[in-house]
Design a protein around this motif. Sequence first.
Motif, PDB file in Angstrom:
ATOM      1  N   PRO A   1      -3.867  -4.194  -3.450  1.00 14.63           N
ATOM      2  CA  PRO A   1      -2.913  -3.702  -2.449  1.00 14.63           C
ATOM      3  C   PRO A   1      -2.993  -4.490  -1.143  1.00 14.63           C
TER       4      PRO A   1
ATOM      5  N   LYS B   1      -1.463  -4.445   3.207  1.00 14.46           N
ATOM      6  CA  LYS B   1      -0.914  -3.636   4.293  1.00 14.46           C
ATOM      7  C   LYS B   1       0.605  -3.637   4.260  1.00 14.46           C
TER       8      LYS B   1
ATOM      9  N   TRP C   1       2.261   2.834  -8.629  1.00 11.09           N
ATOM     10  CA  TRP C   1       0.800   2.946  -8.769  1.00 11.09           C
ATOM     11  C   TRP C   1       0.423   3.386 -10.185  1.00 11.09           C
TER      12      TRP C   1
ATOM     13  N   ILE D   1       0.817  -1.217   0.000  1.00  8.30           N
ATOM     14  CA  ILE D   1       0.000   0.000   0.000  1.00  8.30           C
ATOM     15  C   ILE D   1       0.850   1.267   0.000  1.00  8.30           C
TER      16      ILE D   1
END
Length: 406
Positions: free
Chosen positions: A162, A164, A150, A143
């Motif tokens: 995504p 954590k 991205w 993330i």
Amino acid sequence: MSETVTESRDLFSKFDEIIAVRENLLASGVEDPFSLVMEKVLSPTRAICNGRDTILLGTYNYMGMTFDPDVIEAGKEALEQFGSGTTGSRVLNGTYRGHREVEDALKEFYGMDHAMVFSTGYQANLGIISTIAGKEDYIVLDIDSHASIWDGCKMGDAQIVPFKHNDIEALEKRLKRIPEGAGKLVVLEGVYSMLGDIAPLKEMIKVAKDNGAMVLVDEAHSMGFIGEHGRGVAEAQGVLDQVDFVIGTFSKSVGTVGGFCVSNHPKFEIMRLVCRPYVFTASLPPSVVHTAATSIRKLMHAGNKRAHLWENSKVLHKGLMDLGFKLGTSEPQSAIIAVIMPDLERGAAMWEALLHEGLYVNLARPPATPAGMTLLRCSLCAEHTAEQVQTIIGMFERAGKAVGII
């Protein structure tokens, strides 16, 4: 019949919130942190900034190669022999001798079969990710991934999944939910640039491979100084041979500009014909690729500089912790040390106080930062002396007390 004219929406209205934050910041009397001008650069660690002799602690010039005599001489010679630019794409007239030489240097540096150079590090991620992962494929990414990662995902139109930050279990759960037989790419970074923390690549790559995924690791902030030969976190953790694609940049440890991808994939060379950000961009100027090739070859033998940079990182990290500053990592993990500020206003005031002390750092704010944090991001250089590091600690102490941070 009268026509009703509908007023078009202001296309800049989407930026109103950011505009207001900036205007409020400047109204408080703080110098604009994003308009700093370096009138003269004196060395990798010093410059005249807004008229002040300033120690540079926010340049990503990790190995201090920007003023290396051999690097500068290589650039001068190339400028004289090949001119100022190529005016062409790599697939047309944009491949000069220096482009092949820098790709050869990268292959030797990483011990890999293929190397492909882009005009920026941003374009390297944009091009490689968007080309290898398409509409029917899945990209599983941290993330906290860099904007270029991205954007590469978005451009390629792959399914984006995504997970954590640095969470191995979350990565595994995401991978197991992907339909059987789908193309899978796991994208990780060696060092995450905001907090300076490293990824548990060894464990994550095992999870990725166990679930049939290819792996891309961005080593932009670790190339040159992490790992025995400076190949990055994957080398340091003993898993470089399991990485399918390594992305990097010349604008950090190499000391110039450009990006690259190295790989051992047997079909990799087709990327030169199908990767749009490579095919449709003018190639790097000859002076840039010659300086990069010279710098990369010198970084192969830079063990002493790597050791000194690590010592600088340890000393500064401990010094700031002892003063009571809240840092992004509990231990030094890279050449980046992030100092967490209470809020944007006091962060900007602290940034300005340090600038008046004669120290430049990066003020980083949302949305670039994770969890809405405001950071003062310090990036150390192998050319910082031990005396400069002690001076920096003193500057932080005086500025921190003046602003009320410590």
